[in-house]
Design an enzyme around this catalytic site. Structure first.
Site, PDB file in Angstrom:
ATOM      1  CD  GLU A  12     -46.329  -7.911  33.341  1.00  0.00           C
ATOM      2  OE1 GLU A  12     -45.132  -8.183  33.085  1.00  0.00           O
ATOM      3  OE2 GLU A  12     -46.728  -7.614  34.489  1.00  0.00           O
TER       4      GLU A  12
ATOM      5  CG  HIS B  12     -44.214  -5.473  35.902  1.00  0.00           C
ATOM      6  ND1 HIS B  12     -45.071  -6.415  36.417  1.00  0.00           N
ATOM      7  CD2 HIS B  12     -43.675  -4.836  36.956  1.00  0.00           C
ATOM      8  CE1 HIS B  12     -45.066  -6.341  37.735  1.00  0.00           C
ATOM      9  NE2 HIS B  12     -44.219  -5.387  38.093  1.00  0.00           N
TER      10      HIS B  12
ATOM     11  CB  CYS C 250     -42.353  -8.196  39.604  1.00  0.00           C
ATOM     12  SG  CYS C 250     -41.916  -6.693  40.476  1.00  0.00           S
TER      13      CYS C 250
HETATM   14  N1  GLN Z   1     -43.908  -6.943  46.263  1.00  0.00           N
HETATM   15  C1  GLN Z   1     -42.710  -6.889  45.501  1.00  0.00           C
HETATM   16  C2  GLN Z   1     -42.020  -5.543  45.596  1.00  0.00           C
HETATM   17  O1  GLN Z   1     -42.620  -4.562  45.965  1.00  0.00           O
HETATM   18  C3  GLN Z   1     -42.974  -7.252  44.054  1.00  0.00           C
HETATM   19  C4  GLN Z   1     -43.832  -6.283  43.325  1.00  0.00           C
HETATM   20  C5  GLN Z   1     -44.404  -6.801  42.062  1.00  0.00           C
HETATM   21  O2  GLN Z   1     -44.451  -8.001  41.826  1.00  0.00           O
HETATM   22  N2  GLN Z   1     -44.902  -5.905  41.230  1.00  0.00           N
HETATM   23  O3  GLN Z   1     -40.850  -5.452  45.295  1.00  0.00           O
END
Ligand code: GLN
Length: 538
Positions: free
Chosen positions: A510, A508, A382
């Site tokens: 994970e 994600h 992310c």
């Molecule tokens: N802050 C980033 C976004 O909102 C990444 C979010 C995250 O890593 N879950 O896109």
């Protein structure tokens, strides 16, 4: 008819109600029962999505996009079945529903009160899972500790349910602590007696006591607990400290927790428990043939719970590679000024963690530059992927001060930008791109090889994304967009060729790694890192 089990906690918090619930569920599942686990959280937030990870650890996201408590991660990792919106309910959510109904006039002029209106809504939320018709048993973990003011409406709802459904359909398993006083060289039962008294005051006689302890409970102690707490002796279950949370289902099997539960619920105990796959996993976990060090570059490193699912994914993928993965947390802010080399000397690969906001970003970007140039395996999740894009833009494409608009809204090169549908959103709660989305993989890519298929679906939690305006610039310089959302064309995976392993994902992974299904990208990352380490040595 669905049966209900409530797991409450006494004496202190952090006794591991989530793990006990998940372990019990696992055993019942192995006995062919369909089981799900729900968590009731006694705080006023509507969900933990707006909570700082320092406050509450990781926010776990379900397939259907609920932002939930991290215990749901344990439920999924143990049971290998997905949870949903209904599996996590907070006091805030309960009150919100009741207050909305009051505004609609649904209470027909009645005074709206904790009993019966709040307790009715709690019962409705618990029964909702049962009414789906999918589950034989619903386990509900009541957050907090018995005796807390906040837990009272939940205990009252439990009392009412036991009365309405009968105790053979609605069970209470009470998890408690038996402290060891080293000066007296004795395990002490008094705190447990008191916490059972608290439950009795709320009108609940616990059916089963699960006792967390550092030392084995002897027969006399079990007898004493049974006598004072009014439970049968077989229902005093020892839960001794385990080396890994994944030992707990086997410990509970040995203690016959599942049998006690089934007997009390008047359910058959005849099916055998087949934990072969689980035991094989434990065997590999405990007998690794190799070892690697992965640097986890993040900003909430003081609290490992903030990256719970990442740590667990390394446990699963490490075991499947018969490789011990030592995850070493590194504060991204430190990398902004300190000598970066010294941090990387002992590492075999790095994972750049998800996150929000500006703090620590430059450290993450420096770390990525280092591993890209030095050909050290890299996995970005992310925000970690977004940082890899920014680093590549700045240092390879020479886009001066390229940035994510989350950090610098005025950059000339907004290579990571707010998604179109996010631009008009003002409120924070539950408004990110959440839950499961499809992604198409490019044949022959690292990602494709890891998954072994071309269509996947992964869970999201973010507002920003790769800016497709720059896609050709990146491709021509060697950064490959190997995973694309087939409907929106959002970039989901980036990777570099000519590198042992350099992969970033907007989703994600994970959140979907389980004991029985370690996540393919984590498995591939561990494998590549190990291979790289062995090659370097050779
Ligand atoms: N802050 C980033 C976004 O909102 C990444 C979010 C995250 O890593 N879950 O896109």
């Amino acid at each position: 008819m669905t049966k209900y089990i409530f797991v409450t906690g006494g004496v202190t918090s952090s006794l591991g109600k989530g793990i006990i619930s998940a372990s019990l569920a696992k055993l019942l599942q192995e006995r062919s029962y369909k089981v799900t686990i729900q968590k009731l959280d006694p705080y006023i937030n509507i969900d933990p999505g707006t909570l700082n990870p320092y406050e509450h650890g990781e926010c776990y996201v379900t397939e259907d996009g609920a932002e939930t408590d991290l215990d749901l991660g344990h439920y999924e990792r143990f049971l290998n079945t997905p949870t949903s919106q209904e599996n996590n309910v907070t006091t805030g959510r309960i009150y919100q529903t009741v207050i909305n109904k009051e505004r609609e006039g649904a209470y027909l002029g009645k005074t709206v009160q904790v009993i019966p209106h709040i307790t009715d809504e709690i019962k409705r939320r618990v029964m909702l899972l049962g009414k789906k018709g999918e589950f034989d048993i619903v386990i509900t973990e009541v957050g907090g500790t018995v005796g807390d003011i906040e837990s009272l409406p939940y205990l009252e709802a439990l009392r009412q349910l036991r009365r309405e459904l009968g105790v053979e359909n609605c069970l209470n398993v009470h998890l408690t602590l038996i402290p060891y006083l080293s000066a007296a060289k004795e395990l002490k039962t008094k705190p447990t007696q008191h916490s059972v008294k608290e439950l009795l005051q709320a009108g609940i006689q616990p059916d089963i006591l699960v006792c967390r302890t550092e030392k084995p409970l002897n027969k006399e102690l079990k007898q004493k607990l049974a006598l004072f707490c009014n439970v049968d002796q077989k229902s005093v279950i020892e839960a001794i400290d385990a080396k890994t949370i994944y030992d707990v289902p086997l410990l509970m099997l040995k203690e016959k927790l599942d049998i006690r539960v089934l007997k009390k619920l008047k359910l058959k105990t005849s099916q055998n428990v087949d934990l072969t796959a689980w035991k094989e996993f434990l065997g590999r976990l405990k007998n690794p043939t190799h070892e690697i060090n992965i640097g986890l570059i993040g900003k909430y490193n003081e609290l490992p719970d903030a990256y719970k699912s990442i740590y667990e994914s390394f446990v699963h993928s490490g075991a499947s590679n018969e490789c011990k993965v030592n995850v070493l947390p590194i504060h991204s802010e430190r990398l902004e000024s300190d000598d970066i080399e010294s941090y990387f000397k002992s590492l075999d690969g790095i994972l750049v963690a998800p996150g929000f906001g500006e703090r620590g970003i430059e450290g993450k970007i420096r770390a990525i530059k280092y591993v890209r140039e030095n050909k050290m395996p890299f996995f970005g999740i992310c925000l970690g992927m977004q940082c890899a894009v920014v680093e590549f833009a700045r240092n390879v494409l020479k886009m001066n001060k390229a940035a994510s608009t989350e950090v610098n809204a005025k950059t000339n090169y907004p290579v990571i930008d707010l998604m179109e549908e996010q631009k008009s959103i003002k409120t924070k709660g539950g408004t990110m791109r959440l839950g499961s989305y499809k992604c198409k993989l490019e044949k022959g890519s690292l990602a494709y090889k890891a998954y072994g298929r071309s269509e996947i679906s992964e869970r999201h939690r973010h507002r920003f994304e790769f800016n497709n305006k720059y896609i050709e610039d990146f491709k021509s310089a060697g950064m490959n967009m190997s995973g694309i959302n087939p409907i929106t064309e959002l970039v989901e995976i980036i990777e570099l060729r000519d590198h042992p392993f350099f992969l970033g994902v907007q989703f994600h992974p994970e959140l979907k790694s389980t004991v029985e299904r370690p996540h393919p990208l984590f498995v591939a990352f561990v494998k590549a890192t190990l291979k790289n380490k062995l090659n370097e040595k050779a």
